[in-house]
Design a protein around this motif. Structure first.
Motif, PDB file in Angstrom:
ATOM      1  N   ILE A   1       0.850  -1.326  -0.088  1.00  0.00           N
ATOM      2  CA  ILE A   1       0.003   0.098  -0.102  1.00  0.00           C
ATOM      3  C   ILE A   1       0.836   1.289  -0.022  1.00  0.00           C
ATOM      4  O   ILE A   1       0.724   2.098  -0.739  1.00  0.00           O
ATOM      5  CB  ILE A   1      -1.118  -0.089   1.390  1.00  0.00           C
ATOM      6  N   PRO A   2       1.939   1.407   0.783  1.00  0.00           N
ATOM      7  CA  PRO A   2       2.957   2.482   0.850  1.00  0.00           C
ATOM      8  C   PRO A   2       3.428   2.669  -0.555  1.00  0.00           C
ATOM      9  O   PRO A   2       3.602   3.823  -1.000  1.00  0.00           O
ATOM     10  CB  PRO A   2       3.784   2.196   1.792  1.00  0.00           C
ATOM     11  N   VAL A   3       3.897   1.587  -1.197  1.00  0.00           N
ATOM     12  CA  VAL A   3       4.247   1.737  -2.628  1.00  0.00           C
ATOM     13  C   VAL A   3       3.462   2.292  -3.661  1.00  0.00           C
ATOM     14  O   VAL A   3       3.702   2.913  -4.355  1.00  0.00           O
ATOM     15  CB  VAL A   3       5.234   0.522  -2.710  1.00  0.00           C
ATOM     16  N   LEU A   4       2.271   1.656  -3.493  1.00  0.00           N
ATOM     17  CA  LEU A   4       1.041   2.273  -4.393  1.00  0.00           C
ATOM     18  C   LEU A   4       0.657   3.641  -4.221  1.00  0.00           C
ATOM     19  O   LEU A   4       0.689   4.354  -5.162  1.00  0.00           O
ATOM     20  CB  LEU A   4      -0.182   1.324  -4.124  1.00  0.00           C
ATOM     21  N   VAL A   5       0.680   4.228  -2.886  1.00  0.00           N
ATOM     22  CA  VAL A   5       0.621   5.630  -2.607  1.00  0.00           C
ATOM     23  C   VAL A   5       1.718   6.515  -3.022  1.00  0.00           C
ATOM     24  O   VAL A   5       1.309   7.463  -3.806  1.00  0.00           O
ATOM     25  CB  VAL A   5       0.379   5.900  -1.218  1.00  0.00           C
ATOM     26  N   ILE A   6       2.746   5.929  -2.975  1.00  0.00           N
ATOM     27  CA  ILE A   6       4.011   6.828  -3.346  1.00  0.00           C
ATOM     28  C   ILE A   6       3.808   6.978  -5.187  1.00  0.00           C
ATOM     29  O   ILE A   6       4.061   7.812  -5.813  1.00  0.00           O
ATOM     30  CB  ILE A   6       5.380   6.203  -2.946  1.00  0.00           C
ATOM     31  N   ALA A   7       3.737   5.887  -5.678  1.00  0.00           N
ATOM     32  CA  ALA A   7       3.726   5.642  -7.296  1.00  0.00           C
ATOM     33  C   ALA A   7       2.311   6.643  -7.499  1.00  0.00           C
ATOM     34  O   ALA A   7       2.689   7.459  -8.539  1.00  0.00           O
ATOM     35  CB  ALA A   7       3.199   4.206  -7.514  1.00  0.00           C
ATOM     36  N   VAL A   8       1.386   6.612  -6.789  1.00  0.00           N
ATOM     37  CA  VAL A   8       0.261   7.665  -7.307  1.00  0.00           C
ATOM     38  C   VAL A   8       0.672   8.791  -7.386  1.00  0.00           C
ATOM     39  O   VAL A   8       0.532   9.868  -7.879  1.00  0.00           O
ATOM     40  CB  VAL A   8      -1.010   7.224  -6.733  1.00  0.00           C
ATOM     41  N   LEU A   9       1.291   9.228  -6.020  1.00  0.00           N
ATOM     42  CA  LEU A   9       1.721  10.774  -5.847  1.00  0.00           C
ATOM     43  C   LEU A   9       2.666  11.146  -6.798  1.00  0.00           C
ATOM     44  O   LEU A   9       2.616  12.329  -7.563  1.00  0.00           O
ATOM     45  CB  LEU A   9       1.930  10.910  -4.377  1.00  0.00           C
ATOM     46  N   THR A  10       3.520  10.314  -7.091  1.00  0.00           N
ATOM     47  CA  THR A  10       4.675  10.546  -8.435  1.00  0.00           C
ATOM     48  C   THR A  10       4.140  10.843  -9.498  1.00  0.00           C
ATOM     49  O   THR A  10       4.252  11.803 -10.241  1.00  0.00           O
ATOM     50  CB  THR A  10       5.799   9.482  -8.163  1.00  0.00           C
ATOM     51  N   LEU A  11       3.282   9.975  -9.919  1.00  0.00           N
ATOM     52  CA  LEU A  11       2.292  10.171 -11.403  1.00  0.00           C
ATOM     53  C   LEU A  11       1.851  11.460 -11.270  1.00  0.00           C
ATOM     54  O   LEU A  11       1.739  12.250 -12.328  1.00  0.00           O
ATOM     55  CB  LEU A  11       1.447   8.842 -11.386  1.00  0.00           C
ATOM     56  N   LEU A  12       1.123  11.729 -10.024  1.00  0.00           N
ATOM     57  CA  LEU A  12       0.330  12.940 -10.184  1.00  0.00           C
ATOM     58  C   LEU A  12       1.139  14.352 -10.235  1.00  0.00           C
ATOM     59  O   LEU A  12       0.955  15.323 -10.992  1.00  0.00           O
ATOM     60  CB  LEU A  12      -0.585  13.074  -8.857  1.00  0.00           C
ATOM     61  N   VAL A  13       2.267  14.227  -9.524  1.00  0.00           N
ATOM     62  CA  VAL A  13       3.211  15.279  -9.635  1.00  0.00           C
ATOM     63  C   VAL A  13       3.747  15.579 -11.263  1.00  0.00           C
ATOM     64  O   VAL A  13       3.868  16.649 -11.430  1.00  0.00           O
ATOM     65  CB  VAL A  13       4.459  15.113  -8.658  1.00  0.00           C
ATOM     66  N   PHE A  14       4.129  14.419 -11.866  1.00  0.00           N
ATOM     67  CA  PHE A  14       4.928  14.675 -13.040  1.00  0.00           C
ATOM     68  C   PHE A  14       3.787  14.552 -14.092  1.00  0.00           C
ATOM     69  O   PHE A  14       4.246  14.596 -15.339  1.00  0.00           O
ATOM     70  CB  PHE A  14       5.860  13.521 -13.263  1.00  0.00           C
ATOM     71  N   ALA A  15       2.344  14.395 -13.924  1.00  0.00           N
ATOM     72  CA  ALA A  15       1.406  14.105 -15.080  1.00  0.00           C
ATOM     73  C   ALA A  15       1.341  15.450 -15.998  1.00  0.00           C
ATOM     74  O   ALA A  15       1.507  15.285 -17.063  1.00  0.00           O
ATOM     75  CB  ALA A  15       0.292  14.116 -14.249  1.00  0.00           C
ATOM     76  N   SER A  16       1.518  16.662 -15.391  1.00  0.00           N
ATOM     77  CA  SER A  16       1.445  17.956 -16.134  1.00  0.00           C
ATOM     78  C   SER A  16       2.434  18.052 -17.074  1.00  0.00           C
ATOM     79  O   SER A  16       2.508  18.196 -18.187  1.00  0.00           O
ATOM     80  CB  SER A  16       1.201  19.088 -15.095  1.00  0.00           C
ATOM     81  N   SER A  17       3.718  17.712 -16.460  1.00  0.00           N
ATOM     82  CA  SER A  17       4.982  17.759 -17.334  1.00  0.00           C
ATOM     83  C   SER A  17       4.921  17.078 -18.475  1.00  0.00           C
ATOM     84  O   SER A  17       5.535  17.146 -19.643  1.00  0.00           O
ATOM     85  CB  SER A  17       6.209  17.733 -16.331  1.00  0.00           C
ATOM     86  N   ILE A  18       4.441  15.681 -18.148  1.00  0.00           N
ATOM     87  CA  ILE A  18       4.396  14.539 -19.232  1.00  0.00           C
ATOM     88  C   ILE A  18       3.549  14.922 -20.217  1.00  0.00           C
ATOM     89  O   ILE A  18       3.737  14.867 -21.603  1.00  0.00           O
ATOM     90  CB  ILE A  18       4.208  13.197 -18.392  1.00  0.00           C
ATOM     91  N   ALA A  19       2.174  15.461 -19.806  1.00  0.00           N
ATOM     92  CA  ALA A  19       1.432  15.786 -20.943  1.00  0.00           C
ATOM     93  C   ALA A  19       1.821  17.079 -21.761  1.00  0.00           C
ATOM     94  O   ALA A  19       1.468  17.092 -22.826  1.00  0.00           O
ATOM     95  CB  ALA A  19       0.003  16.201 -20.135  1.00  0.00           C
ATOM     96  N   ASN A  20       2.312  18.143 -21.102  1.00  0.00           N
ATOM     97  CA  ASN A  20       2.788  19.179 -21.719  1.00  0.00           C
ATOM     98  C   ASN A  20       4.003  19.003 -22.761  1.00  0.00           C
ATOM     99  O   ASN A  20       4.551  20.095 -23.386  1.00  0.00           O
ATOM    100  CB  ASN A  20       3.037  20.500 -20.764  1.00  0.00           C
TER     101      ASN A  20
END
Lengths: 98, 133
Positions: A16-35
């Motif tokens: 569960i902690p790994v999953l939470v960390i992965a989701v947070l990382t994805l949310l942080v970098f999502a905008s720069s990946i999209a742009n």
């Protein structure tokens, strides 16, 4: 003392902690990946040149054009620019740096 | 900036739309070049303008992201519609956006501003016999 972890404990305390960390990382970098890559002033620029609304047709070779008289300082207006064909043109514009 | 294209397709679309808007508003040609210069930026921008199909009626916006330089070159006939002071204002707008890393936003706003400044309202009744001197 050796603590034996069951599969369920591993899932709760590691999965569960790994999953939470992965989701947070994805949310942080999502905008720069999209742009896509972002320009950062002061850093190098490696992207190839982009010319929007550039020349559409091949222009005639200046070497094949008829000779025009050379410009002299007296005939050239202040700020005038000699083009490849020898015709003086007064251009406008502005410059800036950042 | 990592290797790759300078702009995403969406960003390119936004810039092209701003160019089209400026052209429709002013009747002039607009061209945007983003890349490094082989020499000094101003002579290089003038060379680029001369390569275009109708340089006299064209406004070229040249941006050198590496050298952090911006040049706006206005063709001889286009200069009648777009003054140097208007170009300076647009350059200031673009400069502000570029300094924050927003190349696309600066280009879109700047080109639209150039087109708006170059806009000439149609002369009403210009062809009427009664109004001719």
């Amino acid at each position: 003392m050796i603590v034996e972890l069951s599969g369920h404990s591993l899932l709760v305390f590691v999965g569960i902690p790994v999953l939470v960390i992965a989701v947070l990382t994805l949310l942080v970098f999502a905008s720069s990946i999209a742009n896509g890559p972002r320009y950062r002033p002061g850093l190098s620029w490696w992207a190839p040149p982009v010319w929007i609304n550039g020349p559409t047709a091949t222009k005639p070779d200046p070497a094949n054009l008829p000779e025009l008289p050379e410009l002299t300082a007296s005939t050239q207006a202040p700020g005038a620019t000699a083009t490849a064909t020898g015709v003086a043109r007064t251009l406008g514009g502005a410059s800036a740096s950042w | 900036m990592p290797a790759g294209d300078a702009f995403t397709p969406d960003q390119l679309y936004d810039i092209e739309r701003a160019v089209r808007y400026a052209e429709e508003t002013s009747g002039l040609h607009f061209s945007v070049y983003v890349g490094g210069a082989d020499s000094e930026t101003r002579p290089f921008a003038i060379e680029l303008l001369n390569e275009l199909d109708d340089p006299d009626r064209t406004v070229l916006v040249y941006v050198d992201p590496a050298g952090r330089r911006l040049e706006i070159v206005i063709g001889e006939l286009a200069k009648r519609q777009l003054s140097d002071s208007s170009a300076g204002l647009a350059a200031l707008t673009m400069q502000t956006s570029f300094a924050t890393g927003d190349l696309t936003g600066g280009l879109v706003t700047g080109v639209q501003q150039l087109g708006t400044h170059a806009h000439q309202p149609p002369m009403l009744h210009a062809n009427d016999e009664a109004h001719k001197l």
